[in-house]
Design a protein around this motif. Structure first.
Motif, PDB file in Angstrom:
ATOM      1  N   ASN A 348      68.639 -55.277 -27.921  1.00 19.59           N
ATOM      2  CA  ASN A 348      66.962 -55.388 -27.318  1.00 19.59           C
ATOM      3  C   ASN A 348      66.685 -56.136 -28.900  1.00 19.59           C
ATOM      4  O   ASN A 348      65.325 -55.442 -29.148  1.00 19.59           O
ATOM      5  CB  ASN A 348      66.300 -54.557 -26.910  1.00 19.59           C
ATOM      6  CG  ASN A 348      66.087 -54.791 -25.776  1.00 19.59           C
ATOM      7  OD1 ASN A 348      65.630 -55.854 -25.157  1.00 19.59           O
ATOM      8  ND2 ASN A 348      67.247 -53.470 -24.437  1.00 19.59           N
ATOM      9  N   ARG A 349      67.727 -55.701 -29.742  1.00 20.39           N
ATOM     10  CA  ARG A 349      66.844 -55.990 -31.562  1.00 20.39           C
ATOM     11  C   ARG A 349      67.904 -57.669 -32.000  1.00 20.39           C
ATOM     12  O   ARG A 349      69.148 -57.695 -31.346  1.00 20.39           O
ATOM     13  CB  ARG A 349      67.235 -54.755 -32.509  1.00 20.39           C
ATOM     14  CG  ARG A 349      68.476 -54.349 -31.812  1.00 20.39           C
ATOM     15  CD  ARG A 349      68.216 -52.810 -32.974  1.00 20.39           C
ATOM     16  NE  ARG A 349      68.137 -53.077 -34.262  1.00 20.39           N
ATOM     17  CZ  ARG A 349      67.215 -52.707 -35.234  1.00 20.39           C
ATOM     18  NH1 ARG A 349      66.613 -51.189 -34.542  1.00 20.39           N
ATOM     19  NH2 ARG A 349      67.471 -52.831 -36.351  1.00 20.39           N
ATOM     20  N   LYS A 350      68.119 -58.048 -33.036  1.00 17.81           N
ATOM     21  CA  LYS A 350      68.726 -59.149 -33.353  1.00 17.81           C
ATOM     22  C   LYS A 350      69.742 -58.156 -34.065  1.00 17.81           C
ATOM     23  O   LYS A 350      69.503 -56.866 -34.800  1.00 17.81           O
ATOM     24  CB  LYS A 350      68.321 -60.123 -34.546  1.00 17.81           C
ATOM     25  CG  LYS A 350      67.672 -59.656 -35.697  1.00 17.81           C
ATOM     26  CD  LYS A 350      67.058 -60.786 -36.556  1.00 17.81           C
ATOM     27  CE  LYS A 350      65.812 -60.159 -37.716  1.00 17.81           C
ATOM     28  NZ  LYS A 350      65.393 -61.297 -38.678  1.00 17.81           N
ATOM     29  N   MET A 351      71.440 -58.844 -34.833  1.00 18.97           N
ATOM     30  CA  MET A 351      72.511 -58.224 -35.018  1.00 18.97           C
ATOM     31  C   MET A 351      71.530 -57.735 -36.810  1.00 18.97           C
ATOM     32  O   MET A 351      71.630 -59.271 -37.345  1.00 18.97           O
ATOM     33  CB  MET A 351      73.491 -59.183 -35.490  1.00 18.97           C
ATOM     34  CG  MET A 351      74.020 -59.301 -33.561  1.00 18.97           C
ATOM     35  SD  MET A 351      75.618 -59.918 -33.277  1.00 18.97           S
ATOM     36  CE  MET A 351      76.180 -59.889 -32.514  1.00 18.97           C
ATOM     37  N   GLU A 352      71.810 -57.084 -37.643  1.00 20.75           N
ATOM     38  CA  GLU A 352      71.186 -56.677 -38.624  1.00 20.75           C
ATOM     39  C   GLU A 352      72.458 -55.591 -39.363  1.00 20.75           C
ATOM     40  O   GLU A 352      71.706 -54.454 -39.240  1.00 20.75           O
ATOM     41  CB  GLU A 352      70.294 -56.460 -39.442  1.00 20.75           C
ATOM     42  CG  GLU A 352      69.527 -57.306 -38.676  1.00 20.75           C
ATOM     43  CD  GLU A 352      67.540 -56.154 -38.923  1.00 20.75           C
ATOM     44  OE1 GLU A 352      66.875 -57.353 -39.364  1.00 20.75           O
ATOM     45  OE2 GLU A 352      66.710 -55.952 -38.337  1.00 20.75           O
ATOM     46  N   GLY A 353      73.203 -56.640 -39.623  1.00 18.66           N
ATOM     47  CA  GLY A 353      74.186 -55.368 -39.677  1.00 18.66           C
ATOM     48  C   GLY A 353      74.893 -53.679 -38.880  1.00 18.66           C
ATOM     49  O   GLY A 353      74.535 -53.729 -38.019  1.00 18.66           O
ATOM     50  N   LYS A 354      74.415 -52.415 -39.600  1.00 16.59           N
ATOM     51  CA  LYS A 354      74.052 -51.107 -39.190  1.00 16.59           C
ATOM     52  C   LYS A 354      72.825 -50.434 -38.754  1.00 16.59           C
ATOM     53  O   LYS A 354      72.583 -49.677 -38.576  1.00 16.59           O
ATOM     54  CB  LYS A 354      74.943 -50.469 -39.997  1.00 16.59           C
ATOM     55  CG  LYS A 354      76.228 -50.998 -40.107  1.00 16.59           C
ATOM     56  CD  LYS A 354      77.429 -49.559 -40.243  1.00 16.59           C
ATOM     57  CE  LYS A 354      77.431 -48.470 -39.403  1.00 16.59           C
ATOM     58  NZ  LYS A 354      78.601 -48.377 -38.863  1.00 16.59           N
ATOM     59  N   ALA A 355      71.709 -52.312 -38.386  1.00 13.31           N
ATOM     60  CA  ALA A 355      70.155 -51.005 -38.576  1.00 13.31           C
ATOM     61  C   ALA A 355      70.074 -50.094 -37.680  1.00 13.31           C
ATOM     62  O   ALA A 355      69.282 -49.802 -37.183  1.00 13.31           O
ATOM     63  CB  ALA A 355      69.914 -52.416 -38.802  1.00 13.31           C
ATOM     64  N   HIS A 356      70.952 -50.915 -36.838  1.00 17.69           N
ATOM     65  CA  HIS A 356      71.228 -50.156 -35.077  1.00 17.69           C
ATOM     66  C   HIS A 356      71.271 -48.911 -35.019  1.00 17.69           C
ATOM     67  O   HIS A 356      71.075 -48.232 -34.167  1.00 17.69           O
ATOM     68  CB  HIS A 356      71.405 -50.933 -34.262  1.00 17.69           C
ATOM     69  CG  HIS A 356      73.161 -51.411 -34.345  1.00 17.69           C
ATOM     70  ND1 HIS A 356      73.592 -52.294 -35.054  1.00 17.69           N
ATOM     71  CD2 HIS A 356      74.265 -50.798 -33.416  1.00 17.69           C
ATOM     72  CE1 HIS A 356      74.727 -52.225 -35.225  1.00 17.69           C
ATOM     73  NE2 HIS A 356      75.335 -50.791 -33.929  1.00 17.69           N
ATOM     74  N   THR A 357      72.378 -48.609 -35.601  1.00 15.75           N
ATOM     75  CA  THR A 357      72.543 -47.012 -36.082  1.00 15.75           C
ATOM     76  C   THR A 357      72.110 -46.011 -36.309  1.00 15.75           C
ATOM     77  O   THR A 357      71.578 -44.936 -36.459  1.00 15.75           O
ATOM     78  CB  THR A 357      73.421 -46.960 -36.752  1.00 15.75           C
ATOM     79  OG1 THR A 357      73.774 -46.877 -38.174  1.00 15.75           O
ATOM     80  CG2 THR A 357      75.433 -47.737 -36.235  1.00 15.75           C
TER      81      THR A 357
END
Length: 366
Positions: A348-357
Protein backbone atom coordinates in the motif's frame (compact mmCIF):
# COMPACT_ATOMS: atom_id res chain seq x y z
CA UNK A 1 -2.74 -31.17 -16.85
CA UNK A 2 -4.17 -32.50 -13.63
CA UNK A 3 -7.55 -31.95 -12.03
CA UNK A 4 -10.13 -29.49 -13.31
CA UNK A 5 -9.76 -27.68 -10.03
CA UNK A 6 -6.52 -26.15 -11.33
CA UNK A 7 -8.36 -23.83 -13.65
CA UNK A 8 -11.43 -22.89 -11.66
CA UNK A 9 -11.83 -19.32 -10.49
CA UNK A 10 -12.26 -18.52 -6.85
CA UNK A 11 -13.79 -15.33 -5.53
CA UNK A 12 -12.69 -16.25 -1.99
CA UNK A 13 -9.02 -15.86 -2.88
CA UNK A 14 -7.28 -13.12 -0.86
CA UNK A 15 -6.89 -9.61 -2.21
CA UNK A 16 -3.64 -7.76 -1.65
CA UNK A 17 -3.61 -4.04 -2.42
CA UNK A 18 -5.17 -1.43 -4.70
CA UNK A 19 -3.11 0.56 -7.21
CA UNK A 20 -3.94 3.80 -9.04
CA UNK A 21 -4.52 3.15 -12.80
CA UNK A 22 -1.75 4.73 -14.91
CA UNK A 23 -0.89 4.82 -18.63
CA UNK A 24 0.53 1.83 -20.45
CA UNK A 25 4.22 2.53 -21.13
CA UNK A 26 4.41 0.21 -24.13
CA UNK A 27 1.60 2.19 -25.83
CA UNK A 28 3.28 5.53 -25.07
CA UNK A 29 6.33 4.32 -26.99
CA UNK A 30 4.25 3.18 -29.95
CA UNK A 31 2.66 6.62 -30.19
CA UNK A 32 5.93 8.53 -29.84
CA UNK A 33 9.22 6.64 -29.36
CA UNK A 34 11.05 9.84 -28.39
CA UNK A 35 8.57 10.91 -25.74
CA UNK A 36 9.39 10.59 -22.02
CA UNK A 37 6.45 12.13 -20.11
CA UNK A 38 7.31 14.14 -17.01
CA UNK A 39 5.63 11.55 -14.76
CA UNK A 40 8.47 9.12 -15.52
CA UNK A 41 11.42 11.51 -15.14
CA UNK A 42 13.37 10.93 -11.92
CA UNK A 43 14.93 13.55 -9.71
CA UNK A 44 18.64 13.88 -10.59
CA UNK A 45 19.77 12.08 -7.40
CA UNK A 46 17.52 9.09 -8.19
CA UNK A 47 18.63 8.58 -11.78
CA UNK A 48 20.93 5.78 -12.92
CA UNK A 49 24.36 7.39 -12.99
CA UNK A 50 27.17 7.00 -15.49
CA UNK A 51 29.41 5.07 -13.12
CA UNK A 52 29.85 1.70 -14.72
CA UNK A 53 30.06 -1.06 -12.10
CA UNK A 54 29.87 -3.94 -14.59
CA UNK A 55 33.36 -5.08 -13.53
CA UNK A 56 31.76 -6.12 -10.21
CA UNK A 57 29.10 -8.22 -11.93
CA UNK A 58 31.40 -11.23 -12.08
CA UNK A 59 31.62 -11.15 -8.25
CA UNK A 60 27.91 -11.93 -7.80
CA UNK A 61 28.03 -15.50 -6.45
CA UNK A 62 27.19 -18.42 -8.75
CA UNK A 63 25.85 -21.53 -7.01
CA UNK A 64 25.86 -24.98 -8.59
CA UNK A 65 22.48 -26.34 -7.55
CA UNK A 66 23.34 -29.95 -8.43
CA UNK A 67 26.07 -29.80 -5.75
CA UNK A 68 23.68 -28.28 -3.21
CA UNK A 69 21.23 -31.13 -3.79
CA UNK A 70 23.98 -33.59 -2.89
CA UNK A 71 24.59 -31.67 0.35
CA UNK A 72 28.06 -30.58 -0.82
CA UNK A 73 29.62 -28.73 2.15
CA UNK A 74 31.62 -26.31 0.02
CA UNK A 75 28.56 -25.30 -1.99
CA UNK A 76 26.47 -24.89 1.18
CA UNK A 77 29.22 -22.64 2.53
CA UNK A 78 29.11 -20.59 -0.69
CA UNK A 79 25.34 -20.27 -0.28
CA UNK A 80 25.78 -19.12 3.33
CA UNK A 81 28.26 -16.40 2.29
CA UNK A 82 26.12 -15.35 -0.70
CA UNK A 83 23.10 -14.82 1.56
CA UNK A 84 25.18 -12.85 4.07
CA UNK A 85 27.35 -10.72 1.79
CA UNK A 86 25.26 -10.21 -1.35
CA UNK A 87 21.68 -11.33 -0.68
CA UNK A 88 21.75 -12.44 -4.34
CA UNK A 89 23.19 -15.33 -6.31
CA UNK A 90 22.81 -16.97 -9.70
CA UNK A 91 21.93 -20.68 -9.85
CA UNK A 92 23.28 -23.01 -12.53
CA UNK A 93 22.41 -26.70 -13.05
CA UNK A 94 19.07 -25.94 -11.40
CA UNK A 95 17.12 -28.72 -13.09
CA UNK A 96 14.47 -26.54 -14.77
CA UNK A 97 14.39 -27.79 -18.36
CA UNK A 98 15.68 -25.37 -20.98
CA UNK A 99 12.56 -25.86 -23.11
CA UNK A 100 10.33 -24.89 -20.15
CA UNK A 101 12.28 -21.63 -19.79
CA UNK A 102 12.12 -20.96 -23.52
CA UNK A 103 8.39 -21.69 -23.81
CA UNK A 104 7.73 -19.17 -21.04
CA UNK A 105 9.86 -16.52 -22.79
CA UNK A 106 8.13 -17.11 -26.13
CA UNK A 107 4.61 -17.00 -24.66
CA UNK A 108 5.31 -13.81 -22.69
CA UNK A 109 6.84 -12.11 -25.74
CA UNK A 110 3.68 -12.94 -27.70
CA UNK A 111 1.44 -11.72 -24.89
CA UNK A 112 3.12 -8.30 -24.73
CA UNK A 113 2.83 -7.93 -28.51
CA UNK A 114 -0.96 -8.33 -28.35
CA UNK A 115 -3.09 -5.22 -29.04
CA UNK A 116 -3.78 -3.17 -25.91
CA UNK A 117 -7.52 -3.95 -25.98
CA UNK A 118 -6.66 -7.67 -25.82
CA UNK A 119 -4.32 -7.21 -22.83
CA UNK A 120 -6.85 -4.92 -21.14
CA UNK A 121 -9.30 -7.83 -20.96
CA UNK A 122 -7.30 -8.87 -17.89
CA UNK A 123 -6.54 -5.38 -16.58
CA UNK A 124 -5.95 -5.16 -12.81
CA UNK A 125 -9.09 -4.43 -10.77
CA UNK A 126 -9.28 -1.35 -8.55
CA UNK A 127 -8.81 -3.33 -5.34
CA UNK A 128 -6.03 -5.81 -6.15
CA UNK A 129 -2.79 -6.44 -8.02
CA UNK A 130 -3.65 -9.56 -10.03
CA UNK A 131 -3.83 -9.00 -13.77
CA UNK A 132 -2.20 -6.66 -16.27
CA UNK A 133 -1.16 -3.14 -15.28
CA UNK A 134 0.90 -1.48 -12.54
CA UNK A 135 1.27 -2.16 -8.83
CA UNK A 136 2.54 0.04 -5.98
CA UNK A 137 1.07 3.25 -7.47
CA UNK A 138 -0.44 5.07 -4.50
CA UNK A 139 -0.87 8.66 -5.72
CA UNK A 140 -1.26 10.75 -8.85
CA UNK A 141 1.90 12.69 -7.92
CA UNK A 142 4.12 9.62 -7.78
CA UNK A 143 6.94 9.30 -10.32
CA UNK A 144 6.19 6.18 -12.33
CA UNK A 145 8.30 3.17 -13.28
CA UNK A 146 9.18 2.63 -16.95
CA UNK A 147 7.49 -0.78 -17.19
CA UNK A 148 4.23 -2.69 -17.51
CA UNK A 149 3.50 -5.91 -15.64
CA UNK A 150 1.41 -9.05 -15.52
CA UNK A 151 0.97 -10.25 -11.92
CA UNK A 152 -0.70 -13.53 -10.91
CA UNK A 153 -0.98 -15.63 -7.77
CA UNK A 154 -0.25 -19.16 -8.99
CA UNK A 155 -0.18 -21.32 -5.87
CA UNK A 156 -2.14 -22.64 -4.07
CA UNK A 157 -4.51 -23.10 -7.01
CA UNK A 158 -7.56 -21.93 -5.01
CA UNK A 159 -5.90 -18.50 -4.68
CA UNK A 160 -5.93 -18.06 -8.46
CA UNK A 161 -8.21 -15.49 -10.01
CA UNK A 162 -8.41 -16.93 -13.49
CA UNK A 163 -10.35 -14.02 -14.95
CA UNK A 164 -7.00 -12.17 -14.74
CA UNK A 165 -5.03 -14.93 -16.47
CA UNK A 166 -4.33 -14.32 -20.18
CA UNK A 167 -6.10 -16.55 -22.72
CA UNK A 168 -3.76 -15.68 -25.58
CA UNK A 169 -1.42 -16.65 -26.99
CA UNK A 170 -2.94 -20.13 -27.10
CA UNK A 171 -1.69 -22.37 -24.29
CA UNK A 172 -0.18 -19.57 -22.18
CA UNK A 173 -2.04 -20.67 -19.03
CA UNK A 174 -0.59 -24.17 -19.28
CA UNK A 175 2.87 -22.72 -19.93
CA UNK A 176 2.65 -20.48 -16.84
CA UNK A 177 1.51 -23.52 -14.87
CA UNK A 178 4.36 -25.72 -16.09
CA UNK A 179 6.98 -23.00 -15.54
CA UNK A 180 5.66 -22.12 -12.08
CA UNK A 181 5.59 -25.77 -10.97
CA UNK A 182 9.24 -26.20 -12.01
CA UNK A 183 10.25 -22.98 -10.21
CA UNK A 184 8.29 -24.03 -7.13
CA UNK A 185 10.16 -27.35 -6.98
CA UNK A 186 13.49 -25.49 -7.27
CA UNK A 187 12.38 -22.94 -4.64
CA UNK A 188 11.35 -25.68 -2.21
CA UNK A 189 14.74 -27.39 -2.57
CA UNK A 190 16.56 -24.07 -2.17
CA UNK A 191 14.63 -23.42 1.05
CA UNK A 192 15.79 -26.82 2.31
CA UNK A 193 19.42 -25.80 1.72
CA UNK A 194 18.84 -22.41 3.38
CA UNK A 195 17.30 -24.26 6.33
CA UNK A 196 20.51 -26.28 6.66
CA UNK A 197 22.80 -23.24 6.60
CA UNK A 198 20.56 -21.66 9.26
CA UNK A 199 21.39 -24.62 11.49
CA UNK A 200 18.01 -26.36 11.23
CA UNK A 201 16.52 -29.55 9.85
CA UNK A 202 15.99 -29.55 6.09
CA UNK A 203 12.19 -29.21 6.32
CA UNK A 204 12.14 -26.57 9.09
CA UNK A 205 11.85 -23.43 6.91
CA UNK A 206 9.09 -24.92 4.77
CA UNK A 207 7.22 -25.87 7.92
CA UNK A 208 7.34 -22.29 9.17
CA UNK A 209 5.38 -21.12 6.09
CA UNK A 210 2.20 -23.08 7.03
CA UNK A 211 1.57 -22.98 3.30
CA UNK A 212 4.03 -21.88 0.62
CA UNK A 213 2.31 -19.17 -1.46
CA UNK A 214 3.67 -18.40 -4.93
CA UNK A 215 3.11 -15.30 -7.04
CA UNK A 216 4.41 -14.56 -10.51
CA UNK A 217 5.24 -11.21 -12.06
CA UNK A 218 6.32 -10.67 -15.66
CA UNK A 219 7.83 -7.20 -16.23
CA UNK A 220 8.00 -5.58 -19.65
CA UNK A 221 10.51 -2.73 -20.03
CA UNK A 222 10.13 -0.89 -23.34
CA UNK A 223 13.16 0.87 -24.83
CA UNK A 224 13.49 4.48 -23.69
CA UNK A 225 14.96 7.40 -25.66
CA UNK A 226 16.36 8.84 -22.38
CA UNK A 227 17.20 5.79 -20.28
CA UNK A 228 19.37 7.84 -17.91
CA UNK A 229 16.26 9.76 -16.74
CA UNK A 230 13.97 6.85 -15.88
CA UNK A 231 13.92 3.69 -13.74
CA UNK A 232 12.33 0.44 -14.93
CA UNK A 233 11.42 -0.68 -11.40
CA UNK A 234 12.09 1.52 -8.37
CA UNK A 235 14.69 0.41 -5.79
CA UNK A 236 13.13 -2.01 -3.31
CA UNK A 237 13.73 -5.20 -1.39
CA UNK A 238 11.30 -8.10 -1.82
CA UNK A 239 8.64 -8.90 0.79
CA UNK A 240 9.02 -12.60 -0.10
CA UNK A 241 10.97 -15.41 1.57
CA UNK A 242 12.95 -15.87 -1.63
CA UNK A 243 12.49 -14.66 -5.21
CA UNK A 244 13.57 -16.61 -8.29
CA UNK A 245 14.07 -14.54 -11.44
CA UNK A 246 14.57 -15.50 -15.06
CA UNK A 247 16.25 -12.78 -17.14
CA UNK A 248 16.36 -12.25 -20.89
CA UNK A 249 19.71 -13.65 -22.00
CA UNK A 250 20.96 -10.76 -24.10
CA UNK A 251 19.77 -7.68 -22.17
CA UNK A 252 21.04 -6.48 -18.80
CA UNK A 253 18.73 -4.39 -16.63
CA UNK A 254 18.77 -5.80 -13.09
CA UNK A 255 21.04 -4.00 -10.62
CA UNK A 256 21.61 -4.74 -6.95
CA UNK A 257 22.96 -2.43 -4.26
CA UNK A 258 26.29 -3.62 -2.89
CA UNK A 259 28.51 -1.40 -0.70
CA UNK A 260 26.38 1.54 -1.82
CA UNK A 261 27.08 0.94 -5.51
CA UNK A 262 24.61 -0.32 -8.12
CA UNK A 263 26.06 -3.55 -9.52
CA UNK A 264 24.53 -5.04 -12.70
CA UNK A 265 23.56 -8.70 -12.56
CA UNK A 266 24.61 -9.80 -16.03
CA UNK A 267 22.55 -12.70 -17.35
CA UNK A 268 24.27 -16.08 -17.51
CA UNK A 269 22.54 -18.17 -20.23
CA UNK A 270 19.98 -20.58 -18.69
CA UNK A 271 20.91 -19.53 -15.12
CA UNK A 272 18.29 -18.21 -12.69
CA UNK A 273 18.82 -15.34 -10.26
CA UNK A 274 17.78 -15.89 -6.64
CA UNK A 275 17.50 -13.23 -3.98
CA UNK A 276 16.84 -13.33 -0.25
CA UNK A 277 13.55 -11.69 0.72
CA UNK A 278 12.57 -9.74 3.84
CA UNK A 279 11.17 -12.89 5.51
CA UNK A 280 14.57 -14.64 5.55
CA UNK A 281 16.18 -11.42 6.80
CA UNK A 282 13.68 -11.32 9.69
CA UNK A 283 13.92 -15.02 10.56
CA UNK A 284 17.73 -14.79 10.51
CA UNK A 285 17.64 -11.60 12.66
CA UNK A 286 19.48 -9.70 9.93
CA UNK A 287 22.26 -12.24 9.32
CA UNK A 288 21.03 -12.87 5.76
CA UNK A 289 20.30 -9.73 3.79
CA UNK A 290 17.28 -8.78 1.74
CA UNK A 291 19.05 -6.43 -0.66
CA UNK A 292 17.73 -3.37 -2.48
CA UNK A 293 17.60 -3.84 -6.22
CA UNK A 294 16.15 -2.03 -9.22
CA UNK A 295 15.78 -2.37 -12.98
CA UNK A 296 17.06 0.18 -15.50
CA UNK A 297 15.88 0.80 -19.05
CA UNK A 298 17.96 0.97 -22.23
CA UNK A 299 17.54 2.92 -25.43
CA UNK A 300 17.43 0.21 -28.07
CA UNK A 301 15.83 -2.98 -26.85
CA UNK A 302 12.79 -4.06 -24.85
CA UNK A 303 13.55 -6.35 -21.92
CA UNK A 304 11.33 -8.85 -20.14
CA UNK A 305 11.98 -10.38 -16.71
CA UNK A 306 10.09 -13.15 -14.93
CA UNK A 307 9.96 -13.04 -11.12
CA UNK A 308 8.52 -15.83 -8.96
CA UNK A 309 7.92 -14.92 -5.31
CA UNK A 310 7.65 -17.59 -2.61
CA UNK A 311 6.24 -16.45 0.73
CA UNK A 312 4.34 -17.61 3.85
CA UNK A 313 0.63 -17.85 4.51
CA UNK A 314 -1.00 -14.58 5.69
CA UNK A 315 -1.53 -15.89 9.23
CA UNK A 316 2.13 -16.78 9.88
CA UNK A 317 3.83 -14.72 12.58
CA UNK A 318 7.36 -13.75 11.55
CA UNK A 319 10.08 -12.98 14.10
CA UNK A 320 13.77 -13.80 14.56
CA UNK A 321 14.31 -17.49 15.28
CA UNK A 322 15.65 -17.96 18.80
CA UNK A 323 18.88 -19.64 17.72
CA UNK A 324 19.64 -16.77 15.28
CA UNK A 325 19.74 -14.22 18.11
CA UNK A 326 23.27 -13.70 19.42
CA UNK A 327 23.52 -15.41 22.83
CA UNK A 328 25.68 -12.61 24.30
CA UNK A 329 24.01 -9.43 23.02
CA UNK A 330 20.51 -10.97 22.80
CA UNK A 331 19.74 -8.08 20.50
CA UNK A 332 16.64 -8.61 18.39
CA UNK A 333 16.56 -6.49 15.21
CA UNK A 334 12.97 -7.42 14.29
CA UNK A 335 9.80 -7.76 16.33
CA UNK A 336 6.97 -10.21 15.70
CA UNK A 337 4.67 -9.27 12.81
CA UNK A 338 1.82 -11.07 11.10
CA UNK A 339 2.98 -11.72 7.57
CA UNK A 340 -0.31 -10.73 5.90
CA UNK A 341 -0.18 -7.34 7.65
CA UNK A 342 3.45 -6.83 6.69
CA UNK A 343 2.82 -7.73 3.05
CA UNK A 344 -0.19 -5.44 2.63
CA UNK A 345 1.46 -2.57 4.46
CA UNK A 346 4.34 -2.67 1.96
CA UNK A 347 2.02 -3.02 -1.05
CA UNK A 348 0.00 0.00 0.00
CA UNK A 349 3.00 2.30 -0.40
CA UNK A 350 5.31 3.17 -3.24
CA UNK A 351 8.58 1.28 -3.52
CA UNK A 352 11.26 3.18 -1.57
CA UNK A 353 14.24 0.98 -0.92
CA UNK A 354 13.81 -0.70 2.46
CA UNK A 355 11.49 1.91 4.01
CA UNK A 356 8.66 -0.66 4.19
CA UNK A 357 10.68 -2.85 6.60
CA UNK A 358 10.40 -0.25 9.39
CA UNK A 359 7.07 -1.68 10.56
CA UNK A 360 8.88 -4.89 11.55
CA UNK A 361 11.92 -3.26 13.17
CA UNK A 362 12.39 -3.09 16.92
CA UNK A 363 11.79 0.59 17.75
CA UNK A 364 15.11 1.23 19.46
CA UNK A 365 16.92 0.36 16.24
CA UNK A 366 14.57 2.13 13.82
Amino acid sequence: MGSNETFTDNEEAPTYAPSVPVPNVQELIKEDPLQVPQRYVREPEDRPNDTDMSHLSSLVPVIDFSLLLMGNKEELNKLDLACQDWGFFQVINHGVAKEVLQKMKDAAAEFFELPLEEKNKIVMPSNDIQGYGHAYVVSDEQILDWSDALILVVHPSHYRKLKFWPNSPKGIQEIIEEYSNAIRKLGTELLESISLIMGMEKEALLGLHKQLIQAYRVNYYPPCSKPDQVIGVSPHSDTSTITILMQDDGVCGLQLKHNNEWVPVNPIPDALVVNVGDVIEMWSNGKYKSIEHRAVANDNKARVSYASFLFPHDEVEIEPLKHMIHPKTKQQVYKRVKYGDYLRNSMNRKMEGKAHTQMAKVETLA
